[in-house]
Design an enzyme around this catalytic site. Structure first.
Site, PDB file in Angstrom:
ATOM      1  N   VAL A   1       1.199  -3.831   3.772  1.00 53.44           N
ATOM      2  CA  VAL A   1       1.182  -5.145   4.440  1.00 53.44           C
ATOM      3  C   VAL A   1       2.425  -5.992   4.146  1.00 53.44           C
ATOM      4  O   VAL A   1       2.582  -7.069   4.716  1.00 53.44           O
ATOM      5  CB  VAL A   1      -0.093  -5.980   4.142  1.00 53.44           C
ATOM      6  CG1 VAL A   1      -1.319  -5.387   4.804  1.00 53.44           C
ATOM      7  CG2 VAL A   1      -0.306  -6.188   2.658  1.00 53.44           C
TER       8      VAL A   1
ATOM      9  N   TYR B   1      -4.133  -2.526 -10.016  1.00 50.96           N
ATOM     10  CA  TYR B   1      -3.943  -2.283  -8.574  1.00 50.96           C
ATOM     11  C   TYR B   1      -2.997  -3.325  -7.940  1.00 50.96           C
ATOM     12  O   TYR B   1      -2.090  -2.979  -7.183  1.00 50.96           O
ATOM     13  CB  TYR B   1      -5.330  -2.287  -7.899  1.00 50.96           C
ATOM     14  CG  TYR B   1      -5.263  -2.323  -6.393  1.00 50.96           C
ATOM     15  CD1 TYR B   1      -4.861  -1.205  -5.665  1.00 50.96           C
ATOM     16  CD2 TYR B   1      -5.603  -3.478  -5.687  1.00 50.96           C
ATOM     17  CE1 TYR B   1      -4.792  -1.239  -4.284  1.00 50.96           C
ATOM     18  CE2 TYR B   1      -5.540  -3.522  -4.308  1.00 50.96           C
ATOM     19  CZ  TYR B   1      -5.127  -2.405  -3.608  1.00 50.96           C
ATOM     20  OH  TYR B   1      -5.043  -2.452  -2.237  1.00 50.96           O
TER      21      TYR B   1
ATOM     22  N   LYS C   1       0.363   3.422  -2.935  1.00 50.31           N
ATOM     23  CA  LYS C   1      -0.810   4.303  -3.076  1.00 50.31           C
ATOM     24  C   LYS C   1      -0.415   5.780  -3.022  1.00 50.31           C
ATOM     25  O   LYS C   1      -1.118   6.640  -3.551  1.00 50.31           O
ATOM     26  CB  LYS C   1      -1.850   3.968  -1.996  1.00 50.31           C
ATOM     27  CG  LYS C   1      -2.412   2.537  -2.130  1.00 50.31           C
ATOM     28  CD  LYS C   1      -3.245   2.129  -0.919  1.00 50.31           C
ATOM     29  CE  LYS C   1      -3.752   0.689  -1.030  1.00 50.31           C
ATOM     30  NZ  LYS C   1      -4.453   0.249   0.190  1.00 50.31           N
TER      31      LYS C   1
ATOM     32  N   SER D   1       0.798  -1.238   0.000  1.00 52.33           N
ATOM     33  CA  SER D   1       0.000   0.000   0.000  1.00 52.33           C
ATOM     34  C   SER D   1       0.822   1.277   0.000  1.00 52.33           C
ATOM     35  O   SER D   1       0.255   2.362  -0.169  1.00 52.33           O
ATOM     36  CB  SER D   1      -0.945   0.014   1.201  1.00 52.33           C
ATOM     37  OG  SER D   1      -1.968  -0.913   0.980  1.00 52.33           O
TER      38      SER D   1
ATOM     39  N   TYR E   1      -4.656   3.755   8.088  1.00 49.10           N
ATOM     40  CA  TYR E   1      -6.038   3.269   8.224  1.00 49.10           C
ATOM     41  C   TYR E   1      -6.617   3.616   9.597  1.00 49.10           C
ATOM     42  O   TYR E   1      -6.472   4.746  10.047  1.00 49.10           O
ATOM     43  CB  TYR E   1      -6.113   1.752   7.946  1.00 49.10           C
ATOM     44  CG  TYR E   1      -5.230   1.346   6.796  1.00 49.10           C
ATOM     45  CD1 TYR E   1      -5.507   1.812   5.514  1.00 49.10           C
ATOM     46  CD2 TYR E   1      -4.085   0.576   6.981  1.00 49.10           C
ATOM     47  CE1 TYR E   1      -4.684   1.478   4.449  1.00 49.10           C
ATOM     48  CE2 TYR E   1      -3.266   0.239   5.925  1.00 49.10           C
ATOM     49  CZ  TYR E   1      -3.567   0.702   4.668  1.00 49.10           C
ATOM     50  OH  TYR E   1      -2.757   0.385   3.627  1.00 49.10           O
TER      51      TYR E   1
HETATM   52  N1  LIG Z   1      -2.605  -2.515   3.434  1.00 49.30           N
HETATM   53  C1  LIG Z   1      -2.096  -3.001   2.339  1.00 49.30           C
HETATM   54  O1  LIG Z   1      -0.907  -2.941   2.071  1.00 49.30           O
HETATM   55  C2  LIG Z   1      -3.080  -3.743   1.483  1.00 49.30           C
HETATM   56  C3  LIG Z   1      -2.626  -3.893   0.053  1.00 49.30           C
HETATM   57  C4  LIG Z   1      -2.931  -5.225  -0.516  1.00 49.30           C
HETATM   58  N2  LIG Z   1      -2.427  -5.274  -1.858  1.00 49.30           N
HETATM   59  C5  LIG Z   1      -4.418  -5.504  -0.495  1.00 49.30           C
HETATM   60  O2  LIG Z   1      -5.078  -5.108  -1.396  1.00 49.30           O
HETATM   61  O3  LIG Z   1      -4.945  -6.120   0.382  1.00 49.30           O
END
Ligand SMILES: NC(=O)CC[C@H](N)C(=O)O
Length: 306
Positions: free
Chosen positions: A258, A188, A64, A61, A240
């Protein structure tokens, strides 16, 4: 500064509680939880690293932040008609708010928001073209052409896409996605599967620490106002439903993934990347957060002071 970076790595090496590696993406579940890396890139062009700071890992993420930057470059403020800019207070993969808010995601950093941003930057193109653009941008700001997509990680996410596919279909039903759901998801998942080391990541984040200019090269990536706004979104939404906790403990704009990485920005000072694959209950790197907490305590670089 190198002593401090070494101290942090030494403290993290002996930590017993290391969190849990994400295994809902099976390919990420194989990563060694003992790994730790930290790298600081300063606005005056210095680099301080410790641990396996040149080992690529899945940035997930954290990507992003880069796709948001691209989207704002392409469409400016009209992006905000597609995605909000409020903290969600919900987990990264939650669907509940989408129904109440007519399929418009709260912010660009939760999964639904990032999927909407991926759809926005596709602009009628095929995933391959959009991915080429994302990778070029990341290589450009990191000044390193060796950065790559880990296709095994992307395939693993595609094979276990039910949750993200639900978010995407839900948004599509509200008319918020223009492209075919699987094409948006393919884009994505690949952006999330970008592999970078802490050194590359810290370098890539440097433009956010110096009013939009990547200091060593002098290249302007974004206007100062845009850098400030991206930082504020990272502060409010980058972790988050634990964004408040991260602001309380660290007090820097930050974005987690993650894969266990965190990119944190100390405006006017530098960009810090940390990596430790074990996560806390919110999906944020357990030791990565501790390392950043130790870093701000010793440097006083939190945006809120000491
Ligand atoms: N928090 C993350 O890094 C989530 C990204 C992961 N690719 C997902 O879509 O679940």
């Amino acid at each position: 500064m190198q002593d401090l970076i070494n101290d942090i790595a030494a403290a993290m090496a002996t930590a017993e509680e290391r969190g849990k590696v994400a295994d809902y993406i099976p390919e990420l579940g194989h990563v060694d939880p003992q790994r730790f890396a930290i790298s600081l890139s300063t606005v005056d062009g210095k680099v301080y690293s410790a641990g396996c700071a040149t080992t690529p890992f899945s940035i997930q993420s954290i990507s992003k932040v880069f796709t948001l930057t691209i989207a704002l470059g392409q469409m400016g403020d009209s992006l905000w008609s597609k995605v909000g800019r409020e903290p969600s207070g919900d987990p990264f993969n939650s669907i509940v708010q989408l129904e109440h808010e007519s399929g418009k995601p709260r912010n660009p950093f939760i999964n639904a928001g990032a999927i909407a941003v991926a759809d926005a930057i596709m602009m009628g193109h095929e995933p391959k073209e959009t991915l080429g653009e994302i990778l070029s941008f990341v290589r450009y700001i990191a000044d390193d052409d060796s950065i790559y997509f880990d296709h095994a990680v992307a395939a693993s996410e595609m094979a276990h896409r039910d949750r993200n596919a639900s978010l995407a279909h839900f948004m599509k039903a509200f008319g918020h996605l223009r492209h075919d759901v699987d094409k948006v998801l393919g884009t994505y998942f690949h952006q999330c599967a970008i592999a970078m080391s802490c050194e590359q990541l810290a370098h890539a984040g440097l433009f956010l620490a110096s009013d939009g200019i990547n200091k060593p090269s002098g290249i302007r990536v974004v206007a100062p106002q845009r850098a400030r706004r991206i930082n504020s979104l990272m502060m409010m939404c980058g972790h988050y439903d634990a964004s408040g906790e991260f602001a309380f403990r660290v007090g820097l704009p930050g974005k987690s993934g993650v894969g266990g990485g965190i990119l944190a920005i100390a405006p006017g000072h530098g960009s810090i990347a940390v990596w430790s694959p074990g996560l806390d209950a919110y999906g944020n790197s357990l030791l990565g957060t501790q390392a950043l907490e130790m870093f701000v305590q010793r440097t006083g670089w939190s945006v809120f002071g000491h």
